[in-house]
Design a protein around this motif. Structure first.
Motif, PDB file in Angstrom:
ATOM      1  N   THR A 105       0.169  -7.026  -5.641  1.00  0.00           N
ATOM      2  CA  THR A 105      -0.935  -6.067  -5.620  1.00  0.00           C
ATOM      3  C   THR A 105      -0.454  -4.787  -4.971  1.00  0.00           C
ATOM      4  O   THR A 105       0.040  -4.810  -3.836  1.00  0.00           O
ATOM      5  N   ILE A 106      -0.561  -3.687  -5.684  1.00  0.00           N
ATOM      6  CA  ILE A 106      -0.131  -2.383  -5.173  1.00  0.00           C
ATOM      7  C   ILE A 106      -1.319  -1.436  -5.224  1.00  0.00           C
ATOM      8  O   ILE A 106      -1.854  -1.146  -6.300  1.00  0.00           O
ATOM      9  N   THR A 107      -1.738  -0.979  -4.071  1.00  0.00           N
ATOM     10  CA  THR A 107      -2.825  -0.009  -3.989  1.00  0.00           C
ATOM     11  C   THR A 107      -2.241   1.364  -3.723  1.00  0.00           C
ATOM     12  O   THR A 107      -1.494   1.563  -2.754  1.00  0.00           O
ATOM     13  N   LEU A 108      -2.572   2.294  -4.594  1.00  0.00           N
ATOM     14  CA  LEU A 108      -2.072   3.660  -4.504  1.00  0.00           C
ATOM     15  C   LEU A 108      -3.175   4.588  -4.005  1.00  0.00           C
ATOM     16  O   LEU A 108      -4.257   4.636  -4.596  1.00  0.00           O
ATOM     17  N   LYS A 109      -2.887   5.293  -2.926  1.00  0.00           N
ATOM     18  CA  LYS A 109      -3.762   6.376  -2.478  1.00  0.00           C
ATOM     19  C   LYS A 109      -3.084   7.693  -2.814  1.00  0.00           C
ATOM     20  O   LYS A 109      -1.890   7.871  -2.550  1.00  0.00           O
ATOM     21  N   ASN A 110      -3.833   8.620  -3.359  1.00  0.00           N
ATOM     22  CA  ASN A 110      -3.266   9.869  -3.853  1.00  0.00           C
ATOM     23  C   ASN A 110      -3.719  11.052  -3.006  1.00  0.00           C
ATOM     24  O   ASN A 110      -4.907  11.384  -2.985  1.00  0.00           O
ATOM     25  N   THR A 111      -2.778  11.683  -2.327  1.00  0.00           N
ATOM     26  CA  THR A 111      -3.087  12.897  -1.562  1.00  0.00           C
ATOM     27  C   THR A 111      -2.633  14.159  -2.287  1.00  0.00           C
ATOM     28  O   THR A 111      -2.729  15.251  -1.728  1.00  0.00           O
ATOM     29  N   LEU A 112      -2.157  14.018  -3.511  1.00  0.00           N
ATOM     30  CA  LEU A 112      -1.638  15.160  -4.264  1.00  0.00           C
ATOM     31  C   LEU A 112      -2.785  15.957  -4.892  1.00  0.00           C
ATOM     32  O   LEU A 112      -3.895  15.445  -5.052  1.00  0.00           O
ATOM     33  N   PRO A 113      -2.507  17.197  -5.322  1.00  0.00           N
ATOM     34  CA  PRO A 113      -3.573  18.038  -5.878  1.00  0.00           C
ATOM     35  C   PRO A 113      -3.910  17.731  -7.325  1.00  0.00           C
ATOM     36  O   PRO A 113      -4.712  18.440  -7.936  1.00  0.00           O
ATOM     37  N   GLU A 114      -3.310  16.711  -7.911  1.00  0.00           N
ATOM     38  CA  GLU A 114      -3.666  16.304  -9.267  1.00  0.00           C
ATOM     39  C   GLU A 114      -3.569  14.792  -9.381  1.00  0.00           C
ATOM     40  O   GLU A 114      -2.917  14.124  -8.568  1.00  0.00           O
ATOM     41  N   GLY A 131      -8.067  10.145  -4.142  1.00  0.00           N
ATOM     42  CA  GLY A 131      -8.422   9.024  -5.002  1.00  0.00           C
ATOM     43  C   GLY A 131      -7.494   7.837  -4.799  1.00  0.00           C
ATOM     44  O   GLY A 131      -6.415   7.947  -4.211  1.00  0.00           O
ATOM     45  N   SER A 132      -7.904   6.676  -5.290  1.00  0.00           N
ATOM     46  CA  SER A 132      -7.075   5.485  -5.159  1.00  0.00           C
ATOM     47  C   SER A 132      -7.210   4.615  -6.399  1.00  0.00           C
ATOM     48  O   SER A 132      -8.184   4.734  -7.157  1.00  0.00           O
ATOM     49  N   MET A 133      -6.237   3.766  -6.604  1.00  0.00           N
ATOM     50  CA  MET A 133      -6.248   2.808  -7.712  1.00  0.00           C
ATOM     51  C   MET A 133      -5.410   1.608  -7.302  1.00  0.00           C
ATOM     52  O   MET A 133      -4.365   1.766  -6.653  1.00  0.00           O
ATOM     53  N   THR A 134      -5.852   0.417  -7.697  1.00  0.00           N
ATOM     54  CA  THR A 134      -5.132  -0.813  -7.375  1.00  0.00           C
ATOM     55  C   THR A 134      -4.588  -1.434  -8.654  1.00  0.00           C
ATOM     56  O   THR A 134      -5.309  -1.579  -9.648  1.00  0.00           O
ATOM     57  N   PHE A 157       6.314   8.491  -3.573  1.00  0.00           N
ATOM     58  CA  PHE A 157       5.544   7.344  -3.113  1.00  0.00           C
ATOM     59  C   PHE A 157       6.084   6.924  -1.746  1.00  0.00           C
ATOM     60  O   PHE A 157       7.286   6.687  -1.595  1.00  0.00           O
ATOM     61  N   ALA A 158       5.208   6.822  -0.757  1.00  0.00           N
ATOM     62  CA  ALA A 158       5.604   6.408   0.579  1.00  0.00           C
ATOM     63  C   ALA A 158       4.760   5.219   1.021  1.00  0.00           C
ATOM     64  O   ALA A 158       3.600   5.083   0.603  1.00  0.00           O
ATOM     65  N   PRO A 159       5.305   4.342   1.868  1.00  0.00           N
ATOM     66  CA  PRO A 159       4.457   3.279   2.422  1.00  0.00           C
ATOM     67  C   PRO A 159       3.287   3.889   3.186  1.00  0.00           C
ATOM     68  O   PRO A 159       3.434   4.916   3.854  1.00  0.00           O
ATOM     69  N   ALA A 160       2.122   3.272   3.070  1.00  0.00           N
ATOM     70  CA  ALA A 160       0.934   3.787   3.767  1.00  0.00           C
ATOM     71  C   ALA A 160       1.222   3.917   5.255  1.00  0.00           C
ATOM     72  O   ALA A 160       1.823   3.042   5.872  1.00  0.00           O
ATOM     73  N   GLY A 161       0.811   5.056   5.812  1.00  0.00           N
ATOM     74  CA  GLY A 161       1.026   5.299   7.225  1.00  0.00           C
ATOM     75  C   GLY A 161       2.378   5.868   7.557  1.00  0.00           C
ATOM     76  O   GLY A 161       2.676   6.155   8.729  1.00  0.00           O
ATOM     77  N   HIS A 162       3.240   6.044   6.553  1.00  0.00           N
ATOM     78  CA  HIS A 162       4.570   6.609   6.762  1.00  0.00           C
ATOM     79  C   HIS A 162       4.639   7.988   6.116  1.00  0.00           C
ATOM     80  O   HIS A 162       3.892   8.292   5.186  1.00  0.00           O
ATOM     81  N   PRO A 163       5.550   8.835   6.585  1.00  0.00           N
ATOM     82  CA  PRO A 163       5.673  10.169   5.988  1.00  0.00           C
ATOM     83  C   PRO A 163       6.298  10.105   4.599  1.00  0.00           C
ATOM     84  O   PRO A 163       6.788   9.059   4.151  1.00  0.00           O
ATOM     85  N   PHE A 164       6.296  11.241   3.945  1.00  0.00           N
ATOM     86  CA  PHE A 164       6.898  11.390   2.616  1.00  0.00           C
ATOM     87  C   PHE A 164       8.334  10.866   2.597  1.00  0.00           C
ATOM     88  O   PHE A 164       9.088  11.035   3.553  1.00  0.00           O
ATOM     89  N   GLN A 165       8.695  10.225   1.480  1.00  0.00           N
ATOM     90  CA  GLN A 165      10.086   9.864   1.250  1.00  0.00           C
ATOM     91  C   GLN A 165      10.384   9.943  -0.240  1.00  0.00           C
ATOM     92  O   GLN A 165       9.490   9.875  -1.078  1.00  0.00           O
ATOM     93  N   TYR A 166      11.681  10.092  -0.538  1.00  0.00           N
ATOM     94  CA  TYR A 166      12.137  10.130  -1.930  1.00  0.00           C
ATOM     95  C   TYR A 166      13.478   9.405  -2.012  1.00  0.00           C
ATOM     96  O   TYR A 166      14.374   9.703  -1.247  1.00  0.00           O
ATOM     97  N   ASN A 195       0.851  -1.186   0.000  1.00  0.00           N
ATOM     98  CA  ASN A 195       0.000   0.000   0.000  1.00  0.00           C
ATOM     99  C   ASN A 195       0.884   1.231   0.000  1.00  0.00           C
ATOM    100  O   ASN A 195       1.697   1.423   0.925  1.00  0.00           O
ATOM    101  N   LEU A 196       0.743   2.047  -1.036  1.00  0.00           N
ATOM    102  CA  LEU A 196       1.561   3.243  -1.195  1.00  0.00           C
ATOM    103  C   LEU A 196       0.680   4.479  -1.180  1.00  0.00           C
ATOM    104  O   LEU A 196      -0.485   4.447  -1.595  1.00  0.00           O
ATOM    105  N   THR A 197       1.258   5.580  -0.721  1.00  0.00           N
ATOM    106  CA  THR A 197       0.565   6.868  -0.725  1.00  0.00           C
ATOM    107  C   THR A 197       1.417   7.885  -1.470  1.00  0.00           C
ATOM    108  O   THR A 197       2.613   8.014  -1.184  1.00  0.00           O
ATOM    109  N   ALA A 198       0.837   8.569  -2.443  1.00  0.00           N
ATOM    110  CA  ALA A 198       1.526   9.665  -3.133  1.00  0.00           C
ATOM    111  C   ALA A 198       1.406  10.912  -2.264  1.00  0.00           C
ATOM    112  O   ALA A 198       0.291  11.397  -2.025  1.00  0.00           O
ATOM    113  N   ARG A 199       2.535  11.393  -1.796  1.00  0.00           N
ATOM    114  CA  ARG A 199       2.559  12.524  -0.860  1.00  0.00           C
ATOM    115  C   ARG A 199       3.474  13.626  -1.364  1.00  0.00           C
ATOM    116  O   ARG A 199       4.328  13.410  -2.224  1.00  0.00           O
ATOM    117  N   SER A 200       3.319  14.802  -0.774  1.00  0.00           N
ATOM    118  CA  SER A 200       4.266  15.890  -0.980  1.00  0.00           C
ATOM    119  C   SER A 200       5.135  16.030   0.260  1.00  0.00           C
ATOM    120  O   SER A 200       4.774  15.595   1.352  1.00  0.00           O
TER     121      SER A 200
END
Length: 451
Positions: A107-116, A157-160, A84-93, A63-68
């Protein structure tokens, strides 16, 4: 800019900067068995100071989260990024290194917190599905390409995505949406597919062709994800402003999201909380004992997520390129097509796997086999700012006295070589030489350093 100019600049770094990145060296270059705290792997396990940090899943679910967030650069700048950061973890690059097994359903589920909107594509993987249907390009009502894959909508939004991990090797995962911008913003990561033959092999053994063997030392496995960024683009994105890509001018070049000298800091360095991965490489002369892991070479996995080719090489050594783009270099009848190469050119979107070793061919020894030339006395050498990495001796594993007042950050007589992009504009930090896409290759004596 000539290479000699870059070396001269590197050797004459300001004393303030030298103190900042040399002082931690003795601690961060501990023997590989020491564990340190810092940015955790997905499993929450402690991580080694150097080498590949894997995020793994027994079920193949990530589970990944797109963060700033922000990253820091060695010249005390901060750059706004996405990642992309592991869900529940802060931003990383960059994103976490996803390590999976050949044939594993992923299976990779992406949650998007970005403005686009954003998405993920997996070059080299076959039969990828997005949202339960085959992944493919997305077009708007006018026929214009919107994304290379179905997107996770902006602001929640999210996508798997699902696929079966195919050929063993090194792969990139990255945004498939507005790639010109989003890759530079940081939406990239590495995938390592382990072969069914075992985790100490880069590729599967070929039945009947034992000459082709890609065994390596798992304690010395490294990822080098090469990238670049233009902070002007990032500033415009942060402010919600348009940016003219014809004015794109990269100012920072990265290995694993860091510029030198940050590249040699340990994995999970506390002062680089959003840049968790080191790129310091360690090798040692091979053992004659085939049961010893150090009988086998180190493995470096190169990935390029930038828009240009990065010609990368170590000083004082050749690597053996054993694979490209997730395919072993082997002929149809098992022929070994690997090759030695000083500079490995990694083009946009490409990956390359190379092994490195260091052979003590002449077995120089100060007592039994001395170097047959006059070695200049250390008193004749100039030590910039009275600090050095040298052991004071030309012999591997031997330390000799240095002039009074000179501080050595050498641990046990190890040697150091630069590894860097040979496009010399890429080893700069905002134009200042001696930074950017540069790290170190450390050669330890046989058996490593012992306290």
């Amino acid at each position: 800019m000539r290479e000699d100019d870059v070396k001269r600049t590197l050797l004459h770094l300001p004393k303030r900067l030298l103190a900042w990145w040399l002082a931690p060296l003795a601690g961060l270059l501990a023997i590989a068995g020491i564990q340190i705290s810092g940015a955790p792997a997905a499993s929450g396990a402690s991580i080694p100071p150097t080498g590949l940090v894997c995020s793994t899943s027994a079920t193949g679910v990530f589970n990944l989260t797109a963060r700033s967030g922000q990253i820091s650069t060695p010249d005390d700048n901060l750059v706004y990024m996405w990642g992309f950061a592991p869900a529940g973890h802060p931003f990383q690059y960059p994103g976490p290194n996803l390590c999976v097994d050949e044939g594993q359903r992923v299976t990779i589920t992406l949650k998007n917190t970005l403005p686009e909107a954003t998405s993920i594509v997996f070059p080299g993987q076959e039969d990828v599905q997005a949202g339960g249907v085959p992944s493919g390009p997305v077009f708007d009502g006018s026929g214009n390409l919107v994304s290379l894959a179905k997107t996770a909508g902006a602001n929640g939004g999210s996508m798997t995505y699902t696929f079966t991990a195919g050929h063993p090797g090194t792969y990139i995962y990255e945004s498939g949406t507005d790639q010109e911008k989003q890759l530079d913003m940081g939406l990239v990561g590495a995938i390592v597919v382990r072969p069914a033959s075992g985790p100490s092999l880069a590729y599967d053994r070929i039945p009947g062709h034992p000459v082709v063997d890609t065994q390596f030392n798992p304690a010395n496995e490294y990822v080098m994800l090469l990238s670049q960024t233009d902070p002007a683009l990032h500033r415009a994105v942060e402010r919600g402003l348009p940016f003219d890509m014809t004015k794109y001018h990269p100012r920072y070049y990265f290995i694993n999201g860091r510029s030198f000298p940050d590249t040699i800091a340990p994995n999970g360095a506390a002062w680089l909380p959003s840049q968790p991965y080191s790129s310091l490489v360690q090798i040692q002369p091979p053992s004659d004992d085939t049961s010893n892991p150090f009988h086998y070479p180190s493995l470096v996995r190169y990935l390029s997520t930038g828009p240009v080719t990065y010609p990368f090489h170590p000083h004082g050594n050749h690597g053996r390129v054993i694979g490209r783009d997730g395919r072993e270099l082997v002929g149809p009848n098992g022929q070994d097509l690997s090759y030695e190469k000083y500079t490995v050119a990694v083009g946009p979107g490409q990956t390359a796997d190379a092994t490195y070793t260091w052979s003590d061919v002449d077995h120089w020894n100060p007592s039994t086999n001395p170097i047959p030339v006059q070695v200049p006395p250390v008193a004749n050498l100039l030590f910039k700012d009275n600090a050095t990495w040298t052991s004071g001796s030309p012999y591997l594993g031997v330390k000799s006295p240095l002039p009074q007042g000179v501080t050595s950050y050498n641990e046990c007589g190890e040697n150091y070589f630069m590894m860097h992009s040979h496009a010399l504009n890429q080893i700069t930090n905002y134009g200042a030489a001696g930074g950017g896409m540069l790290t170190l290759l450390r050669v330890d004596p046989v058996g490593g350093c012992h306290s």
